[in-house]
Design a protein around this motif. Structure first.
Motif, PDB file in Angstrom:
ATOM      1  N   MET A  43       0.913  -1.256  -0.140  1.00  0.00           N
ATOM      2  CA  MET A  43      -0.001   0.010   0.068  1.00  0.00           C
ATOM      3  C   MET A  43       1.005   1.267  -0.063  1.00  0.00           C
ATOM      4  O   MET A  43       0.360   2.365  -0.467  1.00  0.00           O
ATOM      5  CB  MET A  43      -0.893   0.122   1.058  1.00  0.00           C
ATOM      6  N   ARG A  53       3.682   1.701  -4.688  1.00  0.00           N
ATOM      7  CA  ARG A  53       2.734   1.168  -5.660  1.00  0.00           C
ATOM      8  C   ARG A  53       3.447   1.401  -7.059  1.00  0.00           C
ATOM      9  O   ARG A  53       2.604   1.235  -8.120  1.00  0.00           O
ATOM     10  CB  ARG A  53       1.372   1.830  -5.591  1.00  0.00           C
ATOM     11  N   GLU A  91       2.274  -0.754 -10.453  1.00  0.00           N
ATOM     12  CA  GLU A  91       1.244  -1.053 -11.094  1.00  0.00           C
ATOM     13  C   GLU A  91       1.025  -0.350 -12.534  1.00  0.00           C
ATOM     14  O   GLU A  91       0.581  -0.967 -13.334  1.00  0.00           O
ATOM     15  CB  GLU A  91       0.170   0.006 -10.094  1.00  0.00           C
ATOM     16  N   TRP A 119      -5.370  -6.682   0.476  1.00  0.00           N
ATOM     17  CA  TRP A 119      -5.264  -5.607  -0.619  1.00  0.00           C
ATOM     18  C   TRP A 119      -4.329  -5.971  -1.816  1.00  0.00           C
ATOM     19  O   TRP A 119      -4.690  -5.644  -2.736  1.00  0.00           O
ATOM     20  CB  TRP A 119      -4.939  -4.444   0.220  1.00  0.00           C
ATOM     21  N   ILE A 144     -11.974  -0.648  -1.379  1.00  0.00           N
ATOM     22  CA  ILE A 144     -11.022  -0.435  -2.144  1.00  0.00           C
ATOM     23  C   ILE A 144     -10.781   1.222  -2.465  1.00  0.00           C
ATOM     24  O   ILE A 144      -9.917   1.831  -2.096  1.00  0.00           O
ATOM     25  CB  ILE A 144     -11.109  -0.935  -3.669  1.00  0.00           C
ATOM     26  N   ALA A 145     -12.061   1.900  -2.854  1.00  0.00           N
ATOM     27  CA  ALA A 145     -12.056   3.264  -2.803  1.00  0.00           C
ATOM     28  C   ALA A 145     -11.802   3.973  -1.532  1.00  0.00           C
ATOM     29  O   ALA A 145     -11.029   4.946  -1.349  1.00  0.00           O
ATOM     30  CB  ALA A 145     -13.552   3.779  -3.233  1.00  0.00           C
ATOM     31  N   SER A 146     -12.154   3.523  -0.261  1.00  0.00           N
ATOM     32  CA  SER A 146     -12.111   4.004   0.774  1.00  0.00           C
ATOM     33  C   SER A 146     -10.215   3.874   1.463  1.00  0.00           C
ATOM     34  O   SER A 146     -10.077   4.756   2.281  1.00  0.00           O
ATOM     35  CB  SER A 146     -12.768   3.505   2.104  1.00  0.00           C
ATOM     36  N   GLU A 195      -7.950   4.082  -0.873  1.00  0.00           N
ATOM     37  CA  GLU A 195      -7.375   4.821  -1.691  1.00  0.00           C
ATOM     38  C   GLU A 195      -6.423   6.017  -1.277  1.00  0.00           C
ATOM     39  O   GLU A 195      -5.332   6.261  -1.612  1.00  0.00           O
ATOM     40  CB  GLU A 195      -8.092   5.111  -3.139  1.00  0.00           C
ATOM     41  N   ALA A 199      -3.421   4.803   0.804  1.00  0.00           N
ATOM     42  CA  ALA A 199      -2.427   3.792   0.052  1.00  0.00           C
ATOM     43  C   ALA A 199      -1.554   4.639  -0.745  1.00  0.00           C
ATOM     44  O   ALA A 199      -1.441   4.437  -2.197  1.00  0.00           O
ATOM     45  CB  ALA A 199      -3.361   2.758  -0.495  1.00  0.00           C
ATOM     46  N   VAL A 200      -0.617   5.339  -0.397  1.00  0.00           N
ATOM     47  CA  VAL A 200       0.087   6.305  -1.336  1.00  0.00           C
ATOM     48  C   VAL A 200       1.499   6.280  -0.744  1.00  0.00           C
ATOM     49  O   VAL A 200       1.860   5.929   0.434  1.00  0.00           O
ATOM     50  CB  VAL A 200      -0.376   7.656  -1.409  1.00  0.00           C
TER      51      VAL A 200
END
Ligand code: NDP
Length: 330
Positions: free
Chosen positions: A198, A201, A204, A284, A321-323, A325, A328-329
């Motif tokens: 997370m 990334r 990706e 995740w 998944i949206a919550s 986001e 998760a950076v």
């Protein structure tokens, strides 16, 4: 006491196909980068390895330099393998690598044929094995032609000292070149081992599409960001036995306010699902079809059991998944 593996060891663990190959890996594999050097009690190491195998973890990932000191993780694994696991060799996938600084002089680092093949022999000696299942080029070498590095992997496979070939830390472009160079020897490049979590990334965008196109698998390392994606540091203090306190690869600079905010937010999302943060981090990652296996570390049996239990959780839905986001950076 003699080790007899649990009879039900294959009842829970999912096994996922590595790209378009014949090899399946456990959804969760165990890495020996930390916690298996000479500074850790052998019985603690043995306990973690035995429990892992009993839980269906068939894959154990090593490298020439894992320790400390370098080489000691292979030596310790080799000893425990000889005492406990030899009857189960055909049920295990054991990997090693060469590519980082291992011995003095110009032949103990990066990607020359000289280094890779002598290192593989040394690893087999420490492990007490005739062959490893996967042998990796641990990192790209900007100075050695890719044909030479892949030629060494081909020789490792053709000589029977490795069953499959892999690469680690290669960029998408380097992966394409490595795949083509190995294909000249009619050997498929089985797997890539990149970092992914997370908090990192980067694969990706570039690497995932390349893996799809080439039909390669991946096994992702530091999925818990070395412990940052667990409850280890959420209290704002550093446990004395933690990686931040004991390893040169993680330090207190990682425990910023931004980190704590993100990790605590993710921890709340995990708790709402009835998971720990470590478990959410695994769930995740496993939603990505390009990921064959999540390569975790563990300093105790309890940690390993908790992480493996992530596999019991339902998949994340689109809202979850949206919550995740915003947190998760990098
Ligand atoms: P993780 O991100 O899984 O970190 C493992 C650490 O997280 C443990 O040592 C422990 O820290 C903590 N931890 C694990 N489970 C839990 C839990 N349930 N609750 C709380 N804390 C937990 O992976 P690693 O960074 O260890 O990497 C995994 C493997 O990946 C390596 O062993 C190696 O095989 C591979 N790797 C490959 C690299 C490459 O270049 N190819 C580079 C790095 C790793 P603590 O020790 O503080 O208890």
């Amino acid at each position: 006491m003699t080790f007899a593996a649990a009879e039900n060891r294959y009842s829970e663990m999912p096994y996922r196909r590595t790209g378009k190959s014949g090899l399946k890996l456990p959804a969760l594999s165990l890495g020996l980068w930390h916690n298996f050097g000479h500074e850790r009690p052998l019985d603690t190491q043995r306990g973690i390895l035995r429990r892992a195998f009993d839980l269906g973890v068939t894959h154990f990932d090593l490298a020439n330099n894992y320790g400390p000191p370098p080489g000691s993780a292979e030596t310790n694994f080799g000893r425990i393998f000889a005492e406990d696991f030899r009857p189960y060799r055909d049920e295990m996938i054991i990997s090693s690598k060469a590519g980082y600084d291992m011995w003095a002089g110009p032949y103990g680092d990066f990607g020359s044929r000289k280094y890779l093949l002598s290192s593989l022999d040394a690893s087999l000696g420490r492990l007490g094995l005739d062959y490893v299942d996967i042998f990796y080029s641990h990192r790209p070498d900007p100075e050695t032609p890719i044909e030479e590095t892949m030629g060494a992997l081909a020789t490792a496979v053709q000589s029977g000292k490795a069953l499959y070939a892999g690469i680690s830390n290669y960029s998408p472009e380097q992966t394409v070149a490595a795949y083509a160079a190995l294909a000249e020897h009619k050997i498929p490049l089985l797997i890539h081992q990149p970092r992914y979590s997370m908090f990192d990334r980067h694969i990706e965008e570039g690497l995932f599409p390349v893996l799809d196109r080439l039909g390669m698998g991946s096994i992702v390392f530091s999925p818990l960001a070395q412990g940052l994606l667990t409850d280890r540091y959420l209290g704002g203090t550093v446990p004395a036995d933690s990686r931040v306190a004991t390893s040169r690869f993680l330090n207190e600079n990682s425990l910023s306010e931004t980190y704590l905010e993100r990790a605590r937010a993710l921890n709340t999302i995990a708790a709402d699902r009835g998971q720990t943060l470590a478990q959410l981090a695994v769930t995740w990652i496993l939603r990505q079809p390009q990921v064959t296996s999540v390569l975790v570390g563990a300093s105790s049996i309890g940690q390993l059991e908790q992480t493996v239990a992530a596999l019991e959780a339902p998949a994340l839905d689109a809202d979850e998944i949206a919550s995740i986001e915003p947190y998760a950076v990098h």
